[in-house]
Structure formats: C-alpha cells, structure tokens
Design a protein around this motif. Sequence first.
Motif, PDB file in Angstrom:
ATOM      1  N   LEU A 147       0.867  -1.175   0.000  1.00 13.68           N
ATOM      2  CA  LEU A 147       0.000   0.000   0.000  1.00 13.68           C
ATOM      3  C   LEU A 147       0.902   1.222   0.000  1.00 13.68           C
ATOM      4  N   GLY A 148       0.701   2.110  -0.945  1.00 13.28           N
ATOM      5  CA  GLY A 148       1.527   3.305  -1.015  1.00 13.28           C
ATOM      6  C   GLY A 148       1.401   4.159   0.236  1.00 13.28           C
ATOM      7  N   GLN A 149       2.520   4.779   0.610  1.00 15.01           N
ATOM      8  CA  GLN A 149       2.507   5.629   1.790  1.00 15.01           C
ATOM      9  C   GLN A 149       1.519   6.783   1.637  1.00 15.01           C
ATOM     10  N   ASP A 150       1.283   7.208   0.396  1.00 11.60           N
ATOM     11  CA  ASP A 150       0.300   8.268   0.171  1.00 11.60           C
ATOM     12  C   ASP A 150      -1.115   7.820   0.516  1.00 11.60           C
ATOM     13  N   ARG A 151      -1.332   6.506   0.537  1.00  7.54           N
ATOM     14  CA  ARG A 151      -2.645   5.971   0.937  1.00  7.54           C
ATOM     15  C   ARG A 151      -2.648   5.584   2.425  1.00  7.54           C
ATOM     16  N   MET A 152      -1.496   5.221   2.949  1.00  6.29           N
ATOM     17  CA  MET A 152      -1.399   4.813   4.352  1.00  6.29           C
ATOM     18  C   MET A 152      -1.499   6.022   5.291  1.00  6.29           C
ATOM     19  N   GLU A 153      -0.803   7.095   4.951  1.00  8.27           N
ATOM     20  CA  GLU A 153      -0.758   8.238   5.864  1.00  8.27           C
ATOM     21  C   GLU A 153      -2.132   8.835   6.170  1.00  8.27           C
ATOM     22  N   PRO A 154      -3.026   9.021   5.189  1.00 10.57           N
ATOM     23  CA  PRO A 154      -4.348   9.568   5.540  1.00 10.57           C
ATOM     24  C   PRO A 154      -5.133   8.682   6.504  1.00 10.57           C
TER      25      PRO A 154
END
Length: 582
Positions: A147-154
Amino acid sequence: MGKEPEELQERPGRPTDGRTDAADAADPVGTAGAGDAADATDVLIVGGGITGLSCALFLRHHGVRCVLVERHASTSVHPRAWGWYPRTLELLRSVGAEEAVLEAAAGYAEHRRQATVESLTGREVKAVMLPAPGDLGAVTPSRQISLGQDRMEPIVREAADRAGAVLRFGNELTSFERPEGPAGPVVATVKDRDTGAERRVRARWLVAADGGRSPVRETLGIRRVGRGTLQHQVSILFRADLTGPLAGRRFSICQIENDELRGAVLGHDDTLRRGTLILQYRPERGETPEDFTTGRSVALVRSAVGDPDLDVDVVGVLPWELAALSAERFRDGSVFLIGDAAHVVPPIGGYGANTGVHDAHNLAWKLASVLRGEAGEALLDSYDAERRPVAEATLEQAQLRLLVRSGRADGEQRRATADVLAVMLGHTYRSAAEPGSRLPRFRDPAELAGEPGTRAPHVPVLLRDGGREVPGSLLDVYGGDPAPVLVHGGGTAGGDEPVWARAAAEAARRAGVRLRTAGFGAGLRDLSEQGWHERYGVRADGAVLVRPDGFVAWRSAGVPADAAGALTGALRRALAREEEPA
C-alpha cells in the motif's frame, strides 16, 4: 482486535495522579506558570509523515496529550514506502487501525510480478511471479501488505485525529529551547505558513520525526554515522492510463532497461492510473533535480511505458537520497529522534518506514508510563538502548540486500543477509535480555520462545467479549494500556484465586505500579496445538511478564517460593523503578 479477556484485570499499586487521559490534567507538563501564554501539551511531535502520525496515534491511545506540527499542508502525495510488514500491522491492530489499512490494501493483492523490461509495451528481459503471501498464522495474527505511503498516511492521520491528537499541518517549527536545561520542558515557536502567525508551544518532551535532514537533530548537533549517500534519486509521480500497457499484468517491481533509462523502476497503484518512475541522477556529472522539467519527465515516463503518445500528467518530482546513516544517539534529554530523523535506511527490503513506526510505538508507551508516574525517568533511556542497535542492524541488512540485488555480494555477505521477516518480526532487544544470555540480533519469528528481550509469541486464543467468546491472539492482550501484563496458567494453590493473581496484586502494591493479569481459564482459552506455556518456554504453572509493546520482560518457569518477591523485582526492573515507592 483490541478485545481483552474478562479476567484481564489491573492490579493497582501506589496511587498515581488518577489520570486515564493526560488531557484531563490542568497542567500536563507540570511547568506552566501563571501568565504563561504558551500552549501546553505533553508531547510536541515535529513531522507529519507516517512516523510522526503513528507516534501521535500511539500516544493518544495511551491518553497522552500531543500536538503535531508539519510544515506541509497535507500528507505525502508520493507513494514513498510501498510495503508494510506484519509487525507494523500488529501495532496498528492494537490501536484499532488495522482493518482500515487492510481494506485500502485489498486492490494490491495480485501485484506479484517482478520483472525487467525494455518498457511496459516492450520485451520482457526476465520475469518471475512472487509467491502469494504465505499463511503467517503460526507466527502473527496480521499480514504483510502492499500500500503506497500516500494511501497509508491519511488512514493513520484520520485515526490519530479521531483519537484526539492535535494535528497542525501547514505549521513549521522555527525554533525551540529548553530554559530549564537539556532534560527540562521544551518551549517551541511554531509558525503558520499561510498566515505567518506564530505561537509558542510548551511540552514536556519533543519528538523529532522531521525526516532525514531533521532540523531538530541538526540544532542539537547530533552527528550521523554510516556510509552516507549511496545514490541520488528522483521519483516522478504521474497520472496516466496504464491499463493497456500493463495488459493484465500487476507488478511488484518493474525495472526498466532501454537506451534512455538504465536501472529505473516503474511502480503503479491498484487503480492503474497513477504511477511512479524512480531513476538515478549524478551530481558529479553536473546533473540536478531541476533537470527533470515537466517536458523531460513526460518523455521519460513515455519511454518507460513504451508509448510515445501516452497522455501523461506529471503530479510532482521528488528528489531524494539513497543513503545509509544513523544518528549517534536517539535521545538528547527531553528530545527524542524517531524514523528518518534517527536513521536513514536504503529502501531495499522496505525496512525504513516500518522501522520508524516501530520506533514510535516503543517510545510512546514509555512516555505514557513516565507521565503517569508509573515508571522511572530512566525508562526513557531504554529507547536509545533498544531502538538504536536494532536500527543500525536493520540498516546493515538493507545494505547487504543492496549488494545481493546488484550481484556484488560475496558468499559471506549472502550468508549474513537475514530473512526479511526475521528483521521485521524477530528483532530482539539485547539490553532487555536476561543477564548472561546471548540473543541474536534477529531471530526467525517461528523460533521465538518467550525469552526476555524478544517479541512475545503469537498464540491463537478465544477472548471473552461481554457474554461471548471471539477468536483472537494473545498479542491482543498486551497493547491496550501502558501497563505490563502478567500471563499465567490460572492454577490455584490453597484457594480459589490463582496463585499468580495473588502474587501480582502483592507485587503491584510493593512496586507501586499497575499490573494487569491474564489467566488462562474460563475467559481466556488456548486454541494452539502446542500450548501457550510451551510456546513461551514455561511450565503450565509458570508466568510471563509482557510489556505494553508486546516484548517479554521476565518469565518464571513455574511458581517460585516467593512469587510475589520475584515478580516485584521484575516489575521494578521493567519500569525502571528500582527504589521502594514512597
């Protein structure tokens, strides 16, 4: 899961300040004087990437007030890290965030093709299918995911916000001081980047999660050691319809080798409409990140895809350094370094972001315990003693994997390269081990056997949830509170109350701390074939003391003559409370 057996009880010792949530305290840092205009909090977190957000979530889970400031207006738009190991998912599970992460990662399940290609539409030089994620149920209740960090962080940001963390994006730390000395509270100045307005924040501790170039670390003059920068890279984030060029394939890693691109890596998300092209640039040849203009970036993406007419929208170009560096210390009085501020790990193996989340979890329960008055200040020294050696060894493992992948590793280096699950799920804390023991730095998680200084083994159990039993893991018992748990077999001796439950009550009273107990019996049932006690290296009448982070602090093979005395000593050591409470 987050469920606990009904007999999971606190054994209250010396009364604390009565806080279950630090936000209930009128003066959480114990230093705000009359007329002090600074905002007061327990912990100021600098940096709102995955490590800082995880720290905020873990702190709030333990009732610690925290303010996070991040200079950027939002979370990362770049995927950055793509892979998350089971230990990270276990930690998110303990705070109720795992389910949302698994749901977001569902679309990546088939991203298992690893290949070298001339382009997506061109010849495949070589390709292999990675095996489907194996059943790790014997060693963990969690999974390994992409899972991309751009999807994990939110997801983590939303969970931290829901838990009550104060998250100030678009706010930048401009300075900080410690007027009462290096170990004293921090007074920081924070600037709103939109309005220019400044405010002061007063915190008992500051946690620096502000990246590899950490201004906080630089201000403190903490040196870094290691091989330094190994390569200069740029990541080109773009939008394009990759459905046709992918032709039904789903890549885990796709390396591009053609006349224009050598050693570049192309990644794509599960929508097939967002991708990242990662390639090297060479400052020694006069190359700079500014060379990657929109026009050139579009041309490079088209070359990687193999379609000269592809409609490409460049979202951004992110320069970064593939480096191997570790700070000489992770603590400086009331300031702690976590994540890239503490260690920059080469991305081979996908260890960096995971290691940062593990840092945050290790630190959070210790700060909470000290804040509540249940642990001695010396417990905070164990953060550096435990996490820095693990980070340095992990950094070494990433460098070994880089050598193996490039074909430059010799036989000894190949033999020294540990399995990724041993690194991420089987790391050990030698400073927390029994005197005289020789724990390996990394251990196969299937071989973990309850030794102090190791992660407590997963055991499938039935947990009591109100009037019903639900399947779960013994790991679900440990992380719900910043107090240790005594796991025991539930046997009695001369009465109805289990002997270890009586010993726990007495030990908690003597040590002046809270202690939770979990006894196998009506409310906690063992579903393992081996038996929980054998998995933890004790007899059926033995007991194991487990820290809030799920690491074993102490164990007793059976019931000693003075069980309460032995447990009292173990509690004091585990919480740095060697002295008798007042």
